[in-house]
Design an enzyme around this catalytic site. Structure first.
Site, PDB file in Angstrom:
ATOM      1  N   TRP A 294       5.983  -6.378  -5.526  1.00 54.31           N
ATOM      2  CA  TRP A 294       6.030  -6.592  -4.403  1.00 54.31           C
ATOM      3  C   TRP A 294       6.188  -8.213  -4.346  1.00 54.31           C
ATOM      4  O   TRP A 294       6.885  -8.956  -3.401  1.00 54.31           O
ATOM      5  CB  TRP A 294       4.650  -6.606  -3.333  1.00 54.31           C
ATOM      6  CG  TRP A 294       4.458  -7.056  -2.215  1.00 54.31           C
ATOM      7  CD1 TRP A 294       3.827  -8.186  -1.806  1.00 54.31           C
ATOM      8  CD2 TRP A 294       5.126  -6.741  -0.983  1.00 54.31           C
ATOM      9  NE1 TRP A 294       3.669  -8.395  -0.574  1.00 54.31           N
ATOM     10  CE2 TRP A 294       4.732  -7.386   0.235  1.00 54.31           C
ATOM     11  CE3 TRP A 294       5.875  -5.653  -0.557  1.00 54.31           C
ATOM     12  CZ2 TRP A 294       5.026  -7.368   1.470  1.00 54.31           C
ATOM     13  CZ3 TRP A 294       6.413  -5.485   0.745  1.00 54.31           C
ATOM     14  CH2 TRP A 294       5.789  -6.494   1.752  1.00 54.31           C
ATOM     15  N   TRP A 295       5.333  -9.020  -5.172  1.00 52.58           N
ATOM     16  CA  TRP A 295       5.324 -10.589  -5.363  1.00 52.58           C
ATOM     17  C   TRP A 295       6.766 -10.935  -5.774  1.00 52.58           C
ATOM     18  O   TRP A 295       7.310 -11.945  -5.388  1.00 52.58           O
ATOM     19  CB  TRP A 295       4.372 -10.745  -6.271  1.00 52.58           C
ATOM     20  CG  TRP A 295       2.875 -10.844  -5.603  1.00 52.58           C
ATOM     21  CD1 TRP A 295       2.670 -10.900  -4.199  1.00 52.58           C
ATOM     22  CD2 TRP A 295       1.759 -11.136  -6.364  1.00 52.58           C
ATOM     23  NE1 TRP A 295       1.236 -10.695  -4.307  1.00 52.58           N
ATOM     24  CE2 TRP A 295       0.644 -10.736  -5.497  1.00 52.58           C
ATOM     25  CE3 TRP A 295       1.381 -11.094  -7.685  1.00 52.58           C
ATOM     26  CZ2 TRP A 295      -0.818 -10.809  -5.803  1.00 52.58           C
ATOM     27  CZ3 TRP A 295       0.069 -11.100  -8.120  1.00 52.58           C
ATOM     28  CH2 TRP A 295      -1.024 -10.799  -7.074  1.00 52.58           C
TER      29      TRP A 295
ATOM     30  N   HIS B 238       7.431  -7.731   5.470  1.00 53.06           N
ATOM     31  CA  HIS B 238       6.139  -7.553   5.974  1.00 53.06           C
ATOM     32  C   HIS B 238       6.098  -6.545   7.232  1.00 53.06           C
ATOM     33  O   HIS B 238       5.169  -6.001   7.753  1.00 53.06           O
ATOM     34  CB  HIS B 238       5.635  -8.888   6.319  1.00 53.06           C
ATOM     35  CG  HIS B 238       5.072  -9.668   5.177  1.00 53.06           C
ATOM     36  ND1 HIS B 238       5.954 -10.244   4.498  1.00 53.06           N
ATOM     37  CD2 HIS B 238       3.824  -9.697   4.721  1.00 53.06           C
ATOM     38  CE1 HIS B 238       5.269 -10.811   3.305  1.00 53.06           C
ATOM     39  NE2 HIS B 238       4.135 -10.259   3.488  1.00 53.06           N
TER      40      HIS B 238
END
Length: 107
Positions: free
Chosen positions: A77-78, A22
């Protein structure tokens, strides 16, 4: 505008990886969120609990969430973020981020 909050557990052994991801969120994922009318999106962490808050400014929330889910880069991304997370005990079957009920708001 619709305010949306949700919660999920952060697996403690993945905290450093989750923070790293992040800190350098993928621009294509951020662009997809914006294209899906998501604004003012934040994720907070406290005692292993991730709290997400966003504002939705579109007209068709379900369609915009489907747009996000269909995005190839977001699905990739997940694959990185999902192993870091664990649904809270009260999540419904198949629910990942569990919705939080708004009990107070001040404009």
């Amino acid at each position: 505008m619709k305010r949306i909050a949700s919660v999920i557990r952060l697996r403690p052994e993945h905290e450093a990886e989750y923070r790293r991801l992040h800190a350098d969120a993928w621009p294509s994922v951020l662009a997809t969120l914006r294209a899906a009318n998501v604004t003012n999106y934040s994720i907070f962490l406290r005692d292993g609990l991730l709290f997400s808050y966003l504002e939705y400014v579109g007209d068709d929330y379900e369609a915009d969430m489907a747009l996000i889910a269909a995005d190839e880069q977001t699905r990739e991304w997940w694959k990185h973020t999902d192993p870091c997370q664990q649904p809270v005990e009260s999540a419904a079957d198949g629910e990942w981020w569990a919705p939080a009920e708004e009990v107070f708001h001040l404009d």
